[in-house]
Scaffold this motif. Structure first.
Motif, PDB file in Angstrom:
ATOM      1  N   PRO A 172      -6.319   9.950   6.725  1.00 23.82           N
ATOM      2  CA  PRO A 172      -5.682  10.323   5.457  1.00 23.82           C
ATOM      3  C   PRO A 172      -5.571   9.168   4.471  1.00 23.82           C
ATOM      4  CG  PRO A 172      -4.460  11.212   7.320  1.00 23.82           C
ATOM      5  CD  PRO A 172      -5.465  10.273   7.885  1.00 23.82           C
ATOM      6  N   VAL A 173      -5.271   7.968   4.981  1.00 25.14           N
ATOM      7  CA  VAL A 173      -5.105   6.799   4.119  1.00 25.14           C
ATOM      8  C   VAL A 173      -5.793   5.605   4.762  1.00 25.14           C
ATOM      9  CG1 VAL A 173      -3.472   5.197   3.039  1.00 25.14           C
ATOM     10  CG2 VAL A 173      -2.864   7.622   3.277  1.00 25.14           C
ATOM     11  N   SER A 174      -6.637   4.935   4.007  1.00 25.48           N
ATOM     12  CA  SER A 174      -7.256   3.702   4.487  1.00 25.48           C
ATOM     13  C   SER A 174      -7.420   2.761   3.308  1.00 25.48           C
ATOM     14  CB  SER A 174      -8.611   3.979   5.147  1.00 25.48           C
ATOM     15  OG  SER A 174      -9.487   4.651   4.255  1.00 25.48           O
ATOM     16  N   GLY A 175      -7.292   1.465   3.550  1.00 26.88           N
ATOM     17  CA  GLY A 175      -7.398   0.507   2.458  1.00 26.88           C
ATOM     18  C   GLY A 175      -7.182  -0.902   2.955  1.00 26.88           C
ATOM     19  N   SER A 176      -6.980  -1.832   2.026  1.00 21.77           N
ATOM     20  CA  SER A 176      -6.852  -3.238   2.380  1.00 21.77           C
ATOM     21  C   SER A 176      -5.795  -3.907   1.509  1.00 21.77           C
ATOM     22  CB  SER A 176      -8.196  -3.953   2.199  1.00 21.77           C
ATOM     23  OG  SER A 176      -8.608  -3.893   0.835  1.00 21.77           O
ATOM     24  N   TYR A 177      -5.387  -5.092   1.937  1.00 23.86           N
ATOM     25  CA  TYR A 177      -4.454  -5.897   1.144  1.00 23.86           C
ATOM     26  C   TYR A 177      -4.767  -7.371   1.394  1.00 23.86           C
ATOM     27  CZ  TYR A 177      -1.981  -6.687   5.543  1.00 23.86           C
ATOM     28  OH  TYR A 177      -1.671  -7.030   6.832  1.00 23.86           O
ATOM     29  N   HIS A 178      -4.323  -8.235   0.491  1.00 23.16           N
ATOM     30  CA  HIS A 178      -4.574  -9.665   0.593  1.00 23.16           C
ATOM     31  C   HIS A 178      -3.293 -10.402   0.233  1.00 23.16           C
ATOM     32  CE1 HIS A 178      -8.871  -8.644   0.646  1.00 23.16           C
ATOM     33  NE2 HIS A 178      -8.599  -7.843  -0.368  1.00 23.16           N
ATOM     34  N   GLY A 179      -2.976 -11.442   1.025  1.00 27.28           N
ATOM     35  CA  GLY A 179      -1.791 -12.234   0.718  1.00 27.28           C
ATOM     36  C   GLY A 179      -1.383 -13.083   1.889  1.00 27.28           C
ATOM     37  N   THR A 180      -0.882 -14.292   1.621  1.00 27.18           N
ATOM     38  CA  THR A 180      -0.430 -15.189   2.670  1.00 27.18           C
ATOM     39  C   THR A 180       0.908 -14.726   3.213  1.00 27.18           C
ATOM     40  OG1 THR A 180      -1.514 -17.038   1.572  1.00 27.18           O
ATOM     41  CG2 THR A 180       0.128 -17.578   3.245  1.00 27.18           C
ATOM     42  N   GLY A 181       0.961 -14.565   4.516  1.00 28.65           N
ATOM     43  CA  GLY A 181       2.205 -14.129   5.134  1.00 28.65           C
ATOM     44  C   GLY A 181       2.583 -12.703   4.803  1.00 28.65           C
ATOM     45  N   GLY A 182       1.604 -11.909   4.404  1.00 22.81           N
ATOM     46  CA  GLY A 182       1.906 -10.545   3.992  1.00 22.81           C
ATOM     47  C   GLY A 182       1.636  -9.509   5.054  1.00 22.81           C
ATOM     48  N   GLU A 183       1.808  -9.895   6.332  1.00 20.29           N
ATOM     49  CA  GLU A 183       1.556  -8.948   7.396  1.00 20.29           C
ATOM     50  C   GLU A 183       2.468  -7.731   7.257  1.00 20.29           C
ATOM     51  OE1 GLU A 183       2.359 -12.049   7.862  1.00 20.29           O
ATOM     52  OE2 GLU A 183       0.597 -13.053   8.701  1.00 20.29           O
TER      53      GLU A 183
END
Length: 302
Positions: free
Chosen positions: A260-271
């Motif tokens: 239903p939902v898939s995607g990505s993210y970027h960022g330091t310490g952004g787990e």
């Protein structure tokens, strides 16, 4: 009425990459889409398209960084599938084995081929146990396989990502609805049937009781192509045949293609710090539905 909310929490602010959303139900002769609303926070630019299987895909692109992503869809459908369907199977397909017409076989393509390795033929041997004779009644054979999956595999809800392979499910003896669906799809493919995986929602009518998959939740089942009848829905988790109480959103060759939902993210310490998914499926009267309708809503993408 379907209310599906997905919320991601991150430990710090992150940049959100493109997200692929498969939340808009598929319209069929038994299901009419009355309304569909999609809300995202932070706001995103949406681009709609259809994939190779005719599923409606929304690609969301975010300009704003955030420590929380909320995706909520509200859908109103008119579901009219009969509880006891009669399938007009073509005379040449009433008994198995049968041969698909050349055009059907070409169009089914990879849907005819098992997607998991079975070098020792264990799955084929397991499926052969359901073939009482040759020839045998096609619909009865498919029902026996669906019931066989339900009997052999105990249903267990599983929130972790991924899907068990069919042999893994047989070895464990338990699985989620998507694991049971994959097992059945692979099983009937070994017998030459075209099959596809379906992701959607399960509705439980008032007064009914489901002992297996949780009603009002995302759900997975199988559709098998039988000449004359077309795509027949089999839900091995709940031991049902036909589309009654099933609301399809997406179909595909592999279950991984209908997330239903898939995607990505970027960022330091952004787990990710947490994920919550809430799904509600309820019945609405015509009067209630009309009060819910927003005359200023943008037209539903077609």
């Amino acid at each position: 009425m379907i209310d599906h909310a997905t919320t991601y929490h991150y430990r710090s602010t992150v940049s959100l990459g493109p997200h692929r959303l498969m939340l808009r139900p598929r319209e069929t002769r038994d299901l009419h889409l009355v309304s569909f609303d999609l809300e995202l926070s932070p706001a995103a630019e949406l681009t709609w398209s259809h994939d190779v299987s005719g599923n409606a895909i929304a690609e969301a692109r975010f300009a704003q960084a955030a420590d929380r992503l909320s995706i909520r869809s509200r859908t109103l459908v008119d579901l009219s599938a009969p509880v006891w369907p009669v399938f007009a199977i073509a005379a040449e397909a009433l008994s198995w084995p049968f041969a698909y017409a050349p055009d059907d076989r070409a169009d089914l393509g990879a849907l005819l081929e098992p997607q998991y390795a079975d070098p020792s033929g264990r799955l084929s041997a397991w499926v052969a146990g359901f073939v009482m004779s040759a020839p045998t009644d096609t619909l009865s054979l498919l029902k026996d396989i669906a019931n066989g999956v339900a009997t052999a595999i105990s249903y267990q809800s599983r929130e972790t990502e991924g899907t068990q392979g069919p042999l893994e499910t047989l070895d464990r003896g338990w699985g989620s609805c998507r694991d049971l669906a994959v097992l059945m799809a692979e099983a009937v493919r070994t017998l030459g049937f075209g099959a596809r995986l379906v992701s959607g929602y399960l509705y439980e009518p008032q007064g009914a009781s489901s002992a297996f998959a949780t009603p009002g939740s995302t759900h997975a089942w199988v559709e098998v192509f039988v000449p004359g009848a077309g795509w027949i829905a089999f839900d091995p988790t709940n031991r049902t045949v036909g589309s009654a109480n099933l609301i399809p959103v997406a179909v595909a060759r592999r279950i991984s293609q209908v997330s239903p939902v898939s995607g990505s993210y970027h960022g330091t310490g952004g787990e990710p710090a947490g994920l919550t998914v809430d799904v509600g499926v309820s019945r609405m009267t015509c009067a209630t539905a009309s009060t819910q309708s927003d005359p200023n809503r943008a037209p539903t993408p077609m």
